[in-house]
Scaffold this motif. Structure first.
Motif, PDB file in Angstrom:
ATOM      1  N   GLN A  76      32.920  41.226  31.358  1.00  0.00           N
ATOM      2  CA  GLN A  76      32.551  41.500  32.744  1.00  0.00           C
ATOM      3  C   GLN A  76      31.062  41.772  32.818  1.00  0.00           C
ATOM      4  O   GLN A  76      30.469  42.319  31.897  1.00  0.00           O
ATOM      5  CB  GLN A  76      33.354  42.719  33.257  1.00  0.00           C
ATOM      6  CG  GLN A  76      33.184  43.052  34.728  1.00  0.00           C
ATOM      7  CD  GLN A  76      31.942  43.892  35.033  1.00  0.00           C
ATOM      8  OE1 GLN A  76      31.417  44.590  34.159  1.00  0.00           O
ATOM      9  NE2 GLN A  76      31.464  43.806  36.264  1.00  0.00           N
ATOM     10  N   ASP A  77      30.449  41.389  33.943  1.00  0.00           N
ATOM     11  CA  ASP A  77      29.022  41.643  34.144  1.00  0.00           C
ATOM     12  C   ASP A  77      28.798  42.078  35.580  1.00  0.00           C
ATOM     13  O   ASP A  77      29.534  41.699  36.494  1.00  0.00           O
ATOM     14  CB  ASP A  77      28.204  40.386  33.834  1.00  0.00           C
ATOM     15  CG  ASP A  77      26.768  40.711  33.436  1.00  0.00           C
ATOM     16  OD1 ASP A  77      26.386  41.892  33.516  1.00  0.00           O
ATOM     17  OD2 ASP A  77      26.033  39.794  33.037  1.00  0.00           O
ATOM     18  N   GLY A  78      27.726  42.879  35.768  1.00  0.00           N
ATOM     19  CA  GLY A  78      27.338  43.314  37.104  1.00  0.00           C
ATOM     20  C   GLY A  78      28.010  44.612  37.527  1.00  0.00           C
ATOM     21  O   GLY A  78      29.064  44.984  37.024  1.00  0.00           O
ATOM     22  N   LEU A 133      29.002  40.557  40.870  1.00  0.00           N
ATOM     23  CA  LEU A 133      29.962  40.742  39.791  1.00  0.00           C
ATOM     24  C   LEU A 133      30.382  39.408  39.198  1.00  0.00           C
ATOM     25  O   LEU A 133      30.416  38.384  39.885  1.00  0.00           O
ATOM     26  CB  LEU A 133      31.207  41.473  40.309  1.00  0.00           C
ATOM     27  CG  LEU A 133      30.972  42.826  40.991  1.00  0.00           C
ATOM     28  CD1 LEU A 133      32.289  43.374  41.536  1.00  0.00           C
ATOM     29  CD2 LEU A 133      30.349  43.812  40.023  1.00  0.00           C
ATOM     30  N   GLY A 134      30.704  39.411  37.917  1.00  0.00           N
ATOM     31  CA  GLY A 134      31.201  38.223  37.250  1.00  0.00           C
ATOM     32  C   GLY A 134      32.160  38.615  36.137  1.00  0.00           C
ATOM     33  O   GLY A 134      32.020  39.682  35.536  1.00  0.00           O
ATOM     34  N   SER A 135      33.130  37.763  35.882  1.00  0.00           N
ATOM     35  CA  SER A 135      34.127  38.053  34.857  1.00  0.00           C
ATOM     36  C   SER A 135      34.475  36.803  34.066  1.00  0.00           C
ATOM     37  O   SER A 135      34.501  35.694  34.615  1.00  0.00           O
ATOM     38  CB  SER A 135      35.420  38.601  35.494  1.00  0.00           C
ATOM     39  OG  SER A 135      35.162  39.696  36.329  1.00  0.00           O
ATOM     40  N   THR A 136      34.742  36.987  32.784  1.00  0.00           N
ATOM     41  CA  THR A 136      35.236  35.883  31.954  1.00  0.00           C
ATOM     42  C   THR A 136      36.689  35.622  32.334  1.00  0.00           C
ATOM     43  O   THR A 136      37.492  36.569  32.394  1.00  0.00           O
ATOM     44  CB  THR A 136      35.173  36.264  30.467  1.00  0.00           C
ATOM     45  OG1 THR A 136      33.833  36.625  30.131  1.00  0.00           O
ATOM     46  CG2 THR A 136      35.634  35.110  29.593  1.00  0.00           C
ATOM     47  N   PRO A 137      37.081  34.373  32.594  1.00  0.00           N
ATOM     48  CA  PRO A 137      38.483  34.087  32.923  1.00  0.00           C
ATOM     49  C   PRO A 137      39.424  34.620  31.846  1.00  0.00           C
ATOM     50  O   PRO A 137      39.089  34.595  30.658  1.00  0.00           O
ATOM     51  CB  PRO A 137      38.522  32.552  32.983  1.00  0.00           C
ATOM     52  CG  PRO A 137      37.117  32.162  33.322  1.00  0.00           C
ATOM     53  CD  PRO A 137      36.240  33.161  32.629  1.00  0.00           C
ATOM     54  N   PRO A 138      40.582  35.141  32.226  1.00  0.00           N
ATOM     55  CA  PRO A 138      41.497  35.767  31.262  1.00  0.00           C
ATOM     56  C   PRO A 138      41.844  34.874  30.077  1.00  0.00           C
ATOM     57  O   PRO A 138      41.848  35.331  28.927  1.00  0.00           O
ATOM     58  CB  PRO A 138      42.738  36.074  32.098  1.00  0.00           C
ATOM     59  CG  PRO A 138      42.254  36.155  33.499  1.00  0.00           C
ATOM     60  CD  PRO A 138      41.115  35.185  33.592  1.00  0.00           C
ATOM     61  N   GLY A 143      37.492  41.051  37.107  1.00  0.00           N
ATOM     62  CA  GLY A 143      38.362  40.209  37.914  1.00  0.00           C
ATOM     63  C   GLY A 143      38.189  40.351  39.411  1.00  0.00           C
ATOM     64  O   GLY A 143      38.747  39.562  40.171  1.00  0.00           O
ATOM     65  N   VAL A 144      37.409  41.337  39.867  1.00  0.00           N
ATOM     66  CA  VAL A 144      37.228  41.547  41.303  1.00  0.00           C
ATOM     67  C   VAL A 144      36.585  40.328  41.951  1.00  0.00           C
ATOM     68  O   VAL A 144      36.882  39.980  43.100  1.00  0.00           O
ATOM     69  CB  VAL A 144      36.382  42.815  41.568  1.00  0.00           C
ATOM     70  CG1 VAL A 144      35.957  42.905  43.028  1.00  0.00           C
ATOM     71  CG2 VAL A 144      37.179  44.061  41.179  1.00  0.00           C
ATOM     72  N   ASP A 145      35.708  39.639  41.206  1.00  0.00           N
ATOM     73  CA  ASP A 145      35.023  38.464  41.741  1.00  0.00           C
ATOM     74  C   ASP A 145      35.977  37.319  42.055  1.00  0.00           C
ATOM     75  O   ASP A 145      35.603  36.379  42.765  1.00  0.00           O
ATOM     76  CB  ASP A 145      33.945  37.989  40.760  1.00  0.00           C
ATOM     77  CG  ASP A 145      34.473  37.890  39.329  1.00  0.00           C
ATOM     78  OD1 ASP A 145      34.940  38.917  38.804  1.00  0.00           O
ATOM     79  OD2 ASP A 145      34.404  36.798  38.743  1.00  0.00           O
ATOM     80  N   ARG A 146      37.202  37.381  41.544  1.00  0.00           N
ATOM     81  CA  ARG A 146      38.183  36.318  41.815  1.00  0.00           C
ATOM     82  C   ARG A 146      38.928  36.549  43.127  1.00  0.00           C
ATOM     83  O   ARG A 146      39.701  35.706  43.564  1.00  0.00           O
ATOM     84  CB  ARG A 146      39.184  36.237  40.669  1.00  0.00           C
ATOM     85  CG  ARG A 146      38.558  35.719  39.373  1.00  0.00           C
ATOM     86  CD  ARG A 146      39.350  36.139  38.144  1.00  0.00           C
ATOM     87  NE  ARG A 146      40.783  35.956  38.294  1.00  0.00           N
ATOM     88  CZ  ARG A 146      41.690  36.615  37.585  1.00  0.00           C
ATOM     89  NH1 ARG A 146      41.305  37.523  36.704  1.00  0.00           N
ATOM     90  NH2 ARG A 146      42.969  36.385  37.756  1.00  0.00           N
TER      91      ARG A 146
END
Length: 450
Positions: free
Chosen positions: A154-156, A175-180, A209-212
């Protein structure tokens, strides 16, 4: 050509340093220790406090002093916040922001015209990374501590605490997240590399995951995306432990803990960010919970996990912090039963609301309060660790150490208590590093406060 790295700050920085090292390896460089003479030095900086800023500058100058002919590259958070101090520093040959880290090697090669030199070294047989270390290119940037790998998923951060520059230097609140599935695949690759434990980390891990989700909020989501990635990651064969980075208290709920407790590989170690034990200070900090709510979250964790390690961060000397508020914090900390506390002296960060607040605390008062809490923390740490004396614990051994003239094989249990086994016992039982053994606990190795 040789390149050396030095990392300051959080576990995310350590992960990103490994990714940058991979870039250079893939382009024909030999990665060497920062203490050695190198052609290029990359300092992955931190700006969370004034001390971090100063340390970043010191390491930059140390690199240039070690080899005046080298290329010194500053990257990361201090680059984003350094301003004139950074621009006017003759020791810095190039500077890159956090978002530019993924292109650092390519940019350095282009900027300093190194393409021909690299080609010549490869043609002359002086390169050891191409072909021979083919497997190295497939490695995940683990940010490892010997046997433990840190995986940034996760970033941001968009919480905008009044004292903190991180939302500004880490993507402006985006915000950014690596896909699961991708994160789980990376965990599997770490297992193939021999790691037994993985720490899932991020700038604000609770926002994973909030960015999704459009308009998503991590509190409303109750950690569902994070639970999803943890569940997938736990399926990696060979990984025996999954540890979580720092969590926001508001992610803790009955449902979240029910599901988390059902994942056998999860470590009962929760770094739950606090910052102050005074509600009035928390409001000035723009923290979105009260001390009562925080205590409720801790009690909830203890409902679902046996003797969990609860660790936290505390800032002393925040603007306007009175003697009464400090004593309120101290009393509150004593009542929680923390396993460990990271104590920070408040540092004004340019551009933050706290930096413009009235009632800035004198340095000597901050230092005094810090020393008091550090002494208290040693007491809490000892009390928590000594609970495990005489028990049998599963320990992931990492290194050999000498303490008070005695040799120990040292490692950590699931609750991040550092346990030592004597040379005689280690040799008798055949214990070795990077393996997990269930051992009788006779010695707790306490690290000193930094």
């Amino acid at each position: 050509m040789k390149v050396a790295f030095l990392t300051l700050g959080c576990k995310v920085n350590y992960y990103e340093t490994e990714k940058m090292a991979e870039q250079f390896r893939d382009r024909g460089f030999v990665v060497t220790d920062f203490g050695e003479k190198a052609d290029i030095y990359v300092i992955n900086t931190c700006t969370v406090t004034n001390v971090a800023d100063r340390k970043s500058r010191q390491m930059i100058h140390r690199a240039k002093k070690k080899n005046p002919e080298s290329i010194v590259v500053a990257v990361g958070c201090y680059v984003e916040s350094g301003g004139e101090k950074l621009n006017g520093d003759p020791a810095i040959d190039a500077a890159f922001s956090n978002k530019e880290k993924m292109f650092v090697a390519e940019q350095v090669i282009k900027r300093f015209g190194l393409q021909e030199r690299i080609k010549n070294e490869i043609a002359g047989g002086n390169n050891f990374c191409h072909g021979v270390f083919e497997g190295e290119r497939k490695k995940v940037g683990a940010g490892s501590e010997r046997t433990r790998a840190y995986l940034k998923i996760q970033d941001g951060c968009n919480q905008f605490c009044s004292y903190c520059t991180i939302p500004y230097v880490r993507g402006g609140g985006r915000l950014g997240s690596t896909p699961p599935e991708e994160a789980a695949e990376q965990v599997g690759r770490l297992a193939e590399q021999g790691y037994k434990e993985v720490v899932l980390t991020g700038i604000h891990l609770s926002s994973y995951g909030v960015d999704r989700f459009r308009g998503g909020d991590f509190v409303k989501l109750q950690g569902k995306p994070l639970l999803e990635v943890i569940t997938l990651a736990s399926g990696a064969e060979g990984i025996e432990r999954i540890r979580l980075g720092s969590l926001e208290p508001r992610i803790i709920s009955e449902k979240f803990l029910q599901e988390l407790a059902g994942i056998p590989k999860i470590c009962p170690h929760f770094h739950l960010s606090l910052q102050s034990g005074s509600d009035s200070v928390l409001r000035r900090m723009n923290r979105h919970y009260t001390t009562v709510e925080y205590r409720d979250k801790v009690e909830l964790i203890r409902k679902y996990f046996d003797c969990p390690a609860i660790t936290t961060d505390v800032i002393v000397g925040f603007p306007g912090e009175t003697d009464g508020e400090f004593e309120e914090t101290r009393k509150y900390l004593a009542g929680i039963g923390f396993a460990d506390i990271h104590v920070f002296r408040y540092s004004p960060r340019r551009g933050t609301r706290a930096a413009a607040m009235e009632g800035q605390i004198r340095p000597e008062v901050k230092n005094q309060r810090s020393e008091i809490l550090l002494a208290d923390t040693r007491t809490y740490r000892t009390a928590y660790g000594n609970q495990f004396l005489g028990r049998r614990e599963k320990v992931l051994f990492e290194e050999t150490v000498v303490e008070e003239g005695e040799w120990y094989l040292a490692g950590y249990n699931e609750r991040y208590v550092r346990i030592g086994v004597s040379r005689q016992e280690a040799e008798k039982c055949g214990y070795c590093e990077n393996e997990i053994y269930e051992v009788p606990v006779h010695k707790i190795l306490f690290k000193q406060n930094s």
